[in-house]
Write a protein that holds these residues in place. Structure first.
Motif, PDB file in Angstrom:
ATOM      1  N   PRO A  82      30.631  90.905  35.261  1.00 23.25           N
ATOM      2  CA  PRO A  82      31.799  90.084  34.894  1.00 23.25           C
ATOM      3  C   PRO A  82      31.568  88.610  35.203  1.00 23.25           C
ATOM      4  CG  PRO A  82      32.443  91.977  36.226  1.00 23.25           C
ATOM      5  CD  PRO A  82      30.945  91.890  36.272  1.00 23.25           C
ATOM      6  N   GLN A  83      31.980  87.767  34.261  1.00 20.11           N
ATOM      7  CA  GLN A  83      31.875  86.322  34.423  1.00 20.11           C
ATOM      8  C   GLN A  83      33.249  85.696  34.234  1.00 20.11           C
ATOM      9  OE1 GLN A  83      28.937  84.901  31.656  1.00 20.11           O
ATOM     10  NE2 GLN A  83      27.310  86.137  32.538  1.00 20.11           N
ATOM     11  N   ASP A  84      33.392  84.494  34.726  1.00 22.19           N
ATOM     12  CA  ASP A  84      34.660  83.779  34.609  1.00 22.19           C
ATOM     13  C   ASP A  84      35.098  83.709  33.143  1.00 22.19           C
ATOM     14  OD1 ASP A  84      36.799  82.221  35.758  1.00 22.19           O
ATOM     15  OD2 ASP A  84      35.881  80.466  34.799  1.00 22.19           O
ATOM     16  N   GLY A  85      36.331  84.095  32.879  1.00 24.95           N
ATOM     17  CA  GLY A  85      36.874  84.047  31.535  1.00 24.95           C
ATOM     18  C   GLY A  85      36.707  85.328  30.736  1.00 24.95           C
ATOM     19  N   ASP A  86      35.915  86.277  31.249  1.00 17.23           N
ATOM     20  CA  ASP A  86      35.738  87.553  30.552  1.00 17.23           C
ATOM     21  C   ASP A  86      37.053  88.330  30.513  1.00 17.23           C
ATOM     22  OD1 ASP A  86      33.047  87.279  29.981  1.00 17.23           O
ATOM     23  OD2 ASP A  86      32.362  88.560  31.620  1.00 17.23           O
ATOM     24  N   ILE A  87      37.215  89.108  29.463  1.00 13.39           N
ATOM     25  CA  ILE A  87      38.295  90.078  29.406  1.00 13.39           C
ATOM     26  C   ILE A  87      37.736  91.342  30.054  1.00 13.39           C
ATOM     27  CG2 ILE A  87      39.859  91.395  27.931  1.00 13.39           C
ATOM     28  CD1 ILE A  87      40.310  88.356  27.786  1.00 13.39           C
ATOM     29  N   MET A 103      37.704  83.626  37.898  1.00 14.62           N
ATOM     30  CA  MET A 103      36.937  83.633  39.147  1.00 14.62           C
ATOM     31  C   MET A 103      37.210  82.392  39.993  1.00 14.62           C
ATOM     32  SD  MET A 103      33.405  85.391  37.899  1.00 14.62           S
ATOM     33  CE  MET A 103      32.851  85.987  39.494  1.00 14.62           C
ATOM     34  N   GLN A 104      37.563  81.286  39.352  1.00 15.15           N
ATOM     35  CA  GLN A 104      37.829  80.061  40.104  1.00 15.15           C
ATOM     36  C   GLN A 104      39.045  80.219  41.013  1.00 15.15           C
ATOM     37  OE1 GLN A 104      38.135  77.038  37.116  1.00 15.15           O
ATOM     38  NE2 GLN A 104      35.937  76.988  36.742  1.00 15.15           N
ATOM     39  N   ASN A 105      40.032  80.989  40.544  1.00 14.79           N
ATOM     40  CA  ASN A 105      41.245  81.199  41.329  1.00 14.79           C
ATOM     41  C   ASN A 105      41.330  82.615  41.898  1.00 14.79           C
ATOM     42  OD1 ASN A 105      42.539  78.556  40.898  1.00 14.79           O
ATOM     43  ND2 ASN A 105      42.494  79.206  38.765  1.00 14.79           N
ATOM     44  N   SER A 106      40.250  83.385  41.770  1.00  9.16           N
ATOM     45  CA  SER A 106      40.168  84.755  42.289  1.00  9.16           C
ATOM     46  C   SER A 106      41.366  85.610  41.873  1.00  9.16           C
ATOM     47  CB  SER A 106      40.076  84.747  43.813  1.00  9.16           C
ATOM     48  OG  SER A 106      38.766  84.712  44.213  1.00  9.16           O
ATOM     49  N   CYS A 107      41.563  85.687  40.549  1.00  4.13           N
ATOM     50  CA  CYS A 107      42.683  86.493  40.070  1.00  4.13           C
ATOM     51  C   CYS A 107      42.400  87.029  38.672  1.00  4.13           C
ATOM     52  CB  CYS A 107      43.978  85.674  40.069  1.00  4.13           C
ATOM     53  SG  CYS A 107      43.988  84.283  38.920  1.00  4.13           S
ATOM     54  N   LEU A 108      43.242  87.965  38.283  1.00  2.54           N
ATOM     55  CA  LEU A 108      43.245  88.492  36.924  1.00  2.54           C
ATOM     56  C   LEU A 108      44.493  87.953  36.240  1.00  2.54           C
ATOM     57  CD1 LEU A 108      42.285  92.222  37.586  1.00  2.54           C
ATOM     58  CD2 LEU A 108      40.801  90.389  36.765  1.00  2.54           C
ATOM     59  N   ARG A 109      44.296  87.382  35.052  1.00  2.48           N
ATOM     60  CA  ARG A 109      45.419  86.773  34.329  1.00  2.48           C
ATOM     61  C   ARG A 109      45.732  87.555  33.059  1.00  2.48           C
ATOM     62  NH1 ARG A 109      46.960  82.131  36.408  1.00  2.48           N
ATOM     63  NH2 ARG A 109      45.510  80.939  37.683  1.00  2.48           N
ATOM     64  N   SER A 110      47.000  87.631  32.786  1.00  2.00           N
ATOM     65  CA  SER A 110      47.469  88.222  31.541  1.00  2.00           C
ATOM     66  C   SER A 110      47.427  87.146  30.466  1.00  2.00           C
ATOM     67  CB  SER A 110      48.906  88.712  31.747  1.00  2.00           C
ATOM     68  OG  SER A 110      49.471  89.067  30.519  1.00  2.00           O
ATOM     69  N   GLY A 111      47.457  87.552  29.215  1.00  2.00           N
ATOM     70  CA  GLY A 111      47.563  86.587  28.132  1.00  2.00           C
ATOM     71  C   GLY A 111      48.976  86.049  27.997  1.00  2.00           C
ATOM     72  N   ASP A 112      49.913  86.655  28.698  1.00  2.00           N
ATOM     73  CA  ASP A 112      51.314  86.240  28.677  1.00  2.00           C
ATOM     74  C   ASP A 112      51.554  85.340  29.885  1.00  2.00           C
ATOM     75  OD1 ASP A 112      54.063  85.978  28.767  1.00  2.00           O
ATOM     76  OD2 ASP A 112      54.468  88.115  28.458  1.00  2.00           O
ATOM     77  N   LEU A 119      46.271  88.603  42.195  1.00  2.00           N
ATOM     78  CA  LEU A 119      45.299  88.014  43.109  1.00  2.00           C
ATOM     79  C   LEU A 119      44.327  89.087  43.582  1.00  2.00           C
ATOM     80  CD1 LEU A 119      47.657  85.717  45.220  1.00  2.00           C
ATOM     81  CD2 LEU A 119      46.207  85.091  43.275  1.00  2.00           C
ATOM     82  N   LEU A 120      43.039  88.813  43.421  1.00  2.00           N
ATOM     83  CA  LEU A 120      42.021  89.795  43.789  1.00  2.00           C
ATOM     84  C   LEU A 120      42.020  90.090  45.283  1.00  2.00           C
ATOM     85  CD1 LEU A 120      39.106  88.597  41.494  1.00  2.00           C
ATOM     86  CD2 LEU A 120      40.750  90.427  41.071  1.00  2.00           C
ATOM     87  N   SER A 121      42.300  89.093  46.100  1.00  2.00           N
ATOM     88  CA  SER A 121      42.267  89.288  47.553  1.00  2.00           C
ATOM     89  C   SER A 121      43.418  90.157  48.046  1.00  2.00           C
ATOM     90  CB  SER A 121      42.307  87.935  48.260  1.00  2.00           C
ATOM     91  OG  SER A 121      43.489  87.238  47.900  1.00  2.00           O
ATOM     92  N   ASP A 122      44.521  90.214  47.296  1.00  2.00           N
ATOM     93  CA  ASP A 122      45.690  90.984  47.722  1.00  2.00           C
ATOM     94  C   ASP A 122      45.646  92.442  47.288  1.00  2.00           C
ATOM     95  OD1 ASP A 122      46.659  88.666  48.785  1.00  2.00           O
ATOM     96  OD2 ASP A 122      48.096  88.281  47.175  1.00  2.00           O
TER      97      ASP A 122
END
Length: 140
Positions: A82-87, A103-112, A119-122
């Protein structure tokens, strides 16, 4: 966005379809000699590593802003790094979800943009299952 039950990649028979390199042939090419022998097998195009690839269907509209719509077929590679910006497809507490990896903010984002990031750390029960290499949208 949730995804449906995983389906392994099975390539039983290859089916070569004609591949048209030009939308319109010029007058100099009055027959199909130039296109003879050119074909496309969709499996060769979509699947780089069959042993680590699976299909799944997208469920929901939360990734529509990123071009993935309800009912789209997703081709997912479990061996891709996985790389930054990958789905990506992730398992969150046993539920499969589709998100964009930030990856810059360590999270998974929805398109919405209305949905908060994960947050990946949580997330102790979060596992990345694979990277979406292709999404196939049905038009009719």
């Amino acid at each position: 966005m949730k995804v449906s039950r995983l389906a392994p990649t099975e390539i039983n028979d290859q089916m070569a379809l004609p591949l048209f390199l030009h939308a319109v042939m010029d007058e100099a090419c009055s027959n199909d000699e130039e296109a003879e022998g050119l074909s496309l097998d969709i499996n060769d195009t979509l699947i780089r590593r069959p042993n680590t690839t699976f299909y799944t269907y997208a469920k929901g509209d939360s990734m529509a802003e990123l071009g993935i719509f309800d009912g789209d077929l997703l081709v997912v590679d479990r061996s891709a790094k996985p790389q930054d910006g990958d789905i990506v497809i992730a398992s969150l507490e046993g539920e499969l979800i589709c998100r964009s990896l930030d990856m810059q903010n360590s999270c998974l984002r929805s398109g919405d943009s209305e949905l908060p990031p994960i947050l990946l750390s949580d997330q102790v029960g979060l596992t990345l299952t694979g990277v979406v290499s292709h999404s196939i949208h049905q038009h009719r």
